[in-house]
Design a protein around this motif. Structure first.
Motif, PDB file in Angstrom:
ATOM      1  N   GLY A  50       0.711  -1.219  -0.045  1.00  0.00           N
ATOM      2  CA  GLY A  50       0.138   0.051  -0.104  1.00  0.00           C
ATOM      3  C   GLY A  50       0.843   1.086  -0.167  1.00  0.00           C
ATOM      4  N   LYS A  56      -3.724   7.646  -2.119  1.00  0.00           N
ATOM      5  CA  LYS A  56      -4.365   7.974  -0.759  1.00  0.00           C
ATOM      6  C   LYS A  56      -4.219   6.857   0.137  1.00  0.00           C
ATOM      7  N   ASN A  57      -3.590   7.093   1.435  1.00  0.00           N
ATOM      8  CA  ASN A  57      -3.383   5.893   1.999  1.00  0.00           C
ATOM      9  C   ASN A  57      -3.452   6.353   3.739  1.00  0.00           C
ATOM     10  N   TYR A  58      -3.214   5.497   4.605  1.00  0.00           N
ATOM     11  CA  TYR A  58      -3.490   5.995   5.862  1.00  0.00           C
ATOM     12  C   TYR A  58      -2.236   6.242   6.650  1.00  0.00           C
ATOM     13  N   ILE A 248     -12.328  -5.161   9.100  1.00  0.00           N
ATOM     14  CA  ILE A 248     -11.302  -5.156   7.981  1.00  0.00           C
ATOM     15  C   ILE A 248     -10.170  -4.655   8.246  1.00  0.00           C
ATOM     16  N   CYS A 249      -9.214  -5.680   8.377  1.00  0.00           N
ATOM     17  CA  CYS A 249      -7.749  -5.434   8.815  1.00  0.00           C
ATOM     18  C   CYS A 249      -6.702  -5.198   7.413  1.00  0.00           C
ATOM     19  N   GLY A 250      -7.122  -5.905   6.248  1.00  0.00           N
ATOM     20  CA  GLY A 250      -6.406  -6.197   5.205  1.00  0.00           C
ATOM     21  C   GLY A 250      -7.164  -6.431   3.916  1.00  0.00           C
ATOM     22  N   THR A 276     -16.004  -2.340  10.099  1.00  0.00           N
ATOM     23  CA  THR A 276     -15.061  -1.400  10.609  1.00  0.00           C
ATOM     24  C   THR A 276     -13.523  -1.704   9.937  1.00  0.00           C
ATOM     25  N   GLY A 277     -12.974  -0.839   9.292  1.00  0.00           N
ATOM     26  CA  GLY A 277     -11.750  -0.895   9.051  1.00  0.00           C
ATOM     27  C   GLY A 277     -10.893  -0.330  10.013  1.00  0.00           C
ATOM     28  N   PHE A 278      -9.531  -0.918  10.119  1.00  0.00           N
ATOM     29  CA  PHE A 278      -8.853  -0.409  11.094  1.00  0.00           C
ATOM     30  C   PHE A 278      -7.353  -0.545  10.789  1.00  0.00           C
ATOM     31  N   ASP A 282      -3.132   3.053  14.899  1.00  0.00           N
ATOM     32  CA  ASP A 282      -3.915   3.936  15.496  1.00  0.00           C
ATOM     33  C   ASP A 282      -4.405   3.732  17.133  1.00  0.00           C
TER      34      ASP A 282
ATOM     35  N   PHE B 243     -11.619   7.658  10.737  1.00  0.00           N
ATOM     36  CA  PHE B 243     -12.689   7.386  11.657  1.00  0.00           C
ATOM     37  C   PHE B 243     -14.005   7.833  11.134  1.00  0.00           C
ATOM     38  N   ARG B 266     -11.393  -0.652  -0.212  1.00  0.00           N
ATOM     39  CA  ARG B 266     -10.246  -0.014   0.219  1.00  0.00           C
ATOM     40  C   ARG B 266     -10.490   1.186   0.962  1.00  0.00           C
ATOM     41  N   ILE B 268     -12.643   2.015   2.673  1.00  0.00           N
ATOM     42  CA  ILE B 268     -13.117   1.775   4.212  1.00  0.00           C
ATOM     43  C   ILE B 268     -11.939   1.679   5.257  1.00  0.00           C
ATOM     44  N   LEU B 269     -10.886   0.958   4.698  1.00  0.00           N
ATOM     45  CA  LEU B 269      -9.735   0.566   5.527  1.00  0.00           C
ATOM     46  C   LEU B 269      -8.895   1.723   5.509  1.00  0.00           C
ATOM     47  N   VAL B 270      -8.529   2.518   4.421  1.00  0.00           N
ATOM     48  CA  VAL B 270      -7.791   3.530   4.462  1.00  0.00           C
ATOM     49  C   VAL B 270      -8.164   4.628   5.485  1.00  0.00           C
ATOM     50  N   ARG B 272     -10.249   4.095   7.795  1.00  0.00           N
ATOM     51  CA  ARG B 272     -10.715   3.272   9.291  1.00  0.00           C
ATOM     52  C   ARG B 272     -11.948   3.601   9.542  1.00  0.00           C
ATOM     53  N   ALA B 273     -13.028   3.562   8.481  1.00  0.00           N
ATOM     54  CA  ALA B 273     -14.215   4.040   8.593  1.00  0.00           C
ATOM     55  C   ALA B 273     -15.102   2.857   9.203  1.00  0.00           C
ATOM     56  N   SER B 274     -16.509   3.149   9.817  1.00  0.00           N
ATOM     57  CA  SER B 274     -17.274   2.170  10.192  1.00  0.00           C
ATOM     58  C   SER B 274     -18.530   2.235   9.360  1.00  0.00           C
ATOM     59  N   ILE B 275     -19.069   1.212   8.861  1.00  0.00           N
ATOM     60  CA  ILE B 275     -20.096   1.301   7.864  1.00  0.00           C
ATOM     61  C   ILE B 275     -21.191   0.385   8.590  1.00  0.00           C
TER      62      ILE B 275
END
Lengths: 337, 337
Positions: A50, A56-58, A248-250, A276-278, A282, B243, B266, B268-270, B272-275
């Motif tokens: 990534g 765009k990335n975290y 969602i981890c990956g 939920t992505g994480f 963080d 978030f 992706r 969602i992951l980038v 770190r969202a919750s849906i």
């Protein structure tokens, strides 16, 4: 003399060995407040893909012509810092190189001492390291499994998935893994103790995989720990029970630049699911608790893990490319010494 | 004599008037414990499309050859039930028909008396009814907006979206609506008081819509209330801040049988969202609080709403088909008397 891999080219869709360039440099004298770490093991992880992108990335992207980032464990071989002495074993973001020169600061934890009296150094890059803690967080803080629930985890034989499933079993869940190939599936069930494991390679689309999952989980899926994405995610979403939780981890299937859609988002609504992505970075506040629990479980032998070790820094690019293609079996490491 | 619409055919992709059949029946004498309600207004809602299918859903499907289900408000015209007297105004699941005969039970709330001294009867099908309470729940219980955050809501001029945006404005959010056509967008900004509104018809794909949203929300989107799905969702997901919270209330774009994928999970992951998907009928416990707040706001004139009223039971099929195609403007009702 230090040897390192620099990031040389952005991948054109697929990562190739041309993306990396070997570079030798002379190690200069360290300054006051600095240490020099001899890296013993380098961790290779999907997140690295990534960062090899301008998208765009975290986290900030990997800059061209800089040392490839990555977690390492190693030994302090020189120190001009009061908190570290020669011989200390540390975990740090030492990168794809033999030596890491850095100035540790108290307000960051990019260099931490680790206790290697009970578990091997390399475990701090796996089951008792970032992957294990990622498993712990997604399971305990997002999914919050209840005894008797059915949990599915993808990439089940991997560094994260294997810990997710074992912890969920300890909490009384029925655990179904998804992995690629009969060898990995056998390991997941026979060695790790999952209830079942589906070889996704035998089910090449969402429909057939969903059907197989329904046979194994006729009462539906309460929780899903996602390491993969793509049609595997579609198949699991199709089987969610009401109020299911998805962490969602990956999304490794998308790391090669192709966006893999969620085909039927209506499943989220029908199941009233939460997705939920994480990103574990963080949540550094949970690190001490998670690390203590995981290291204890490894030391006691109740948390089983497997490593896929390639030898020598020069093996890192091929090992990383193999990881992206699912060739590794367990936590992918590069042994540097 | 009662007149009603029966569910006659499953739609072949698109709902047509052939799906419904008009039927007349003689109203028989009511029994002890029963009431007869003269329906004044019928509510038409997107969820009805989901029930006209054999696919898995959160509620039981509509059975063929039964009266089309739907919420109504009306007047009790006969009563053999101690809690209801002739002249009471009630809200009930009276269906697509002129009269509704039922035996109210204390442990169900499928018939509830409503207070029409301060607000019109029809509002209990809209801003102070299921749509308004759906808006209230998704905003207050899933999104939990903070003052200063940027919230986006799709179908912004509709029965749910219009309430979402007004409540979010009252909580100090910057609110951007998405609606179809300049007339609806003007209403959303000028009458409802949203900060901005994007006419999605002017931005025919996720990329152009995402770009326009970025102009209006250069600091990103913290919360998204989703009533639509499809490329509109893709465009908003692309702009999420870390978030971010997404409440999925409806996915109308998929109701015609076509699954509309989420193109880039992706995101969602980038972010770190919750849906979270939700169905208001799971949360009946919040109904009294939400209803009281919404009815009070309508009575005070601080919650503005708009109705799209078609006249006569016979107009219901076309009004419903128009709703699915986005032709309504505000809460879609059928006036039956």
């Amino acid at each position: 003399m230090n040897r390192q891999y620099l990031f040389d080219h952005y991948p054109n869709v697929v990562v190739t060995s041309e993306c990396f360039k070997l570079h030798d440099e002379i190690i200069s004298q360290i300054d006051e407040g600095e240490i020099l770490v001899r890296n013993h093991y380098l961790s290779l992880d999907p997140y690295m893909r990534g960062r090899m992108s301008k998208a765009k990335n975290y986290a900030a992207g990997q800059e061209l012509n800089t040392v490839m980032q990555g977690g390492t464990v190693g030994e302090v071989v020189e120190s001009k810092h009061a908190d570290f002495k020669v011989g200390d074993t540390v975990i740090c973001t030492g990168g794809w190189q033999l030596y890491y020169r850095t100035a540790p600061t108290m307000d960051s934890n990019h260099v931490r001492k680790i206790d290697v009296s009970r578990i091997p150094m390399s475990v701090y890059l796996g089951a008792a390291g970032m992957p294990g803690i990622t498993a712990w967080y997604g399971l305990n803080k997002i999914i919050k499994p209840q005894s008797g629930e059915t949990l599915v985890v993808s990439a089940a034989s991997g560094a994260v998935g294997s810990v997710v499933g074992q912890l969920a079993k300890q909490k009384g869940c029925r655990v179904i893994g998804i992995a690629g190939g009969p060898e990995k599936c056998e390991y997941v069930v026979e060695t790790l103790g999952f209830d079942d494991c589906i070889d996704y390679k035998a089910y090449p689309d969402a429909e057939t995989l969903s059907h197989e999952l329904r046979q194994l989980a006729p009462n539906g899926v309460d929780a899903y720990y996602e390491n993969v994405g793509g049609y595997i995610m579609d198949a699991v979403l199709d089987n969610l029970n009401a109020f299911a939780r998805v962490a969602i981890c990956g999304l490794i299937a998308g790391y090669d630049g192709r966006a893999i859609p969620i085909s039927n988002p209506r499943a989220i609504l029908v199941a009233r699911a939460s997705i939920t992505g994480f990103i574990i970075s963080d949540h550094m506040d949970i690190w001490p608790q998670a690390l203590a629990e995981l290291a204890e479980a490894v030391a006691k032998g109740v948390l089983i893990f497997r490593e896929s070790v390639s030898v020598g820094l020069e093996s890192a690019p091929d090992a990383f490319i193999g990881l992206l293609q699912g060739h590794n079996f367990g936590k992918q490491l590069v042994k540097l010494i």
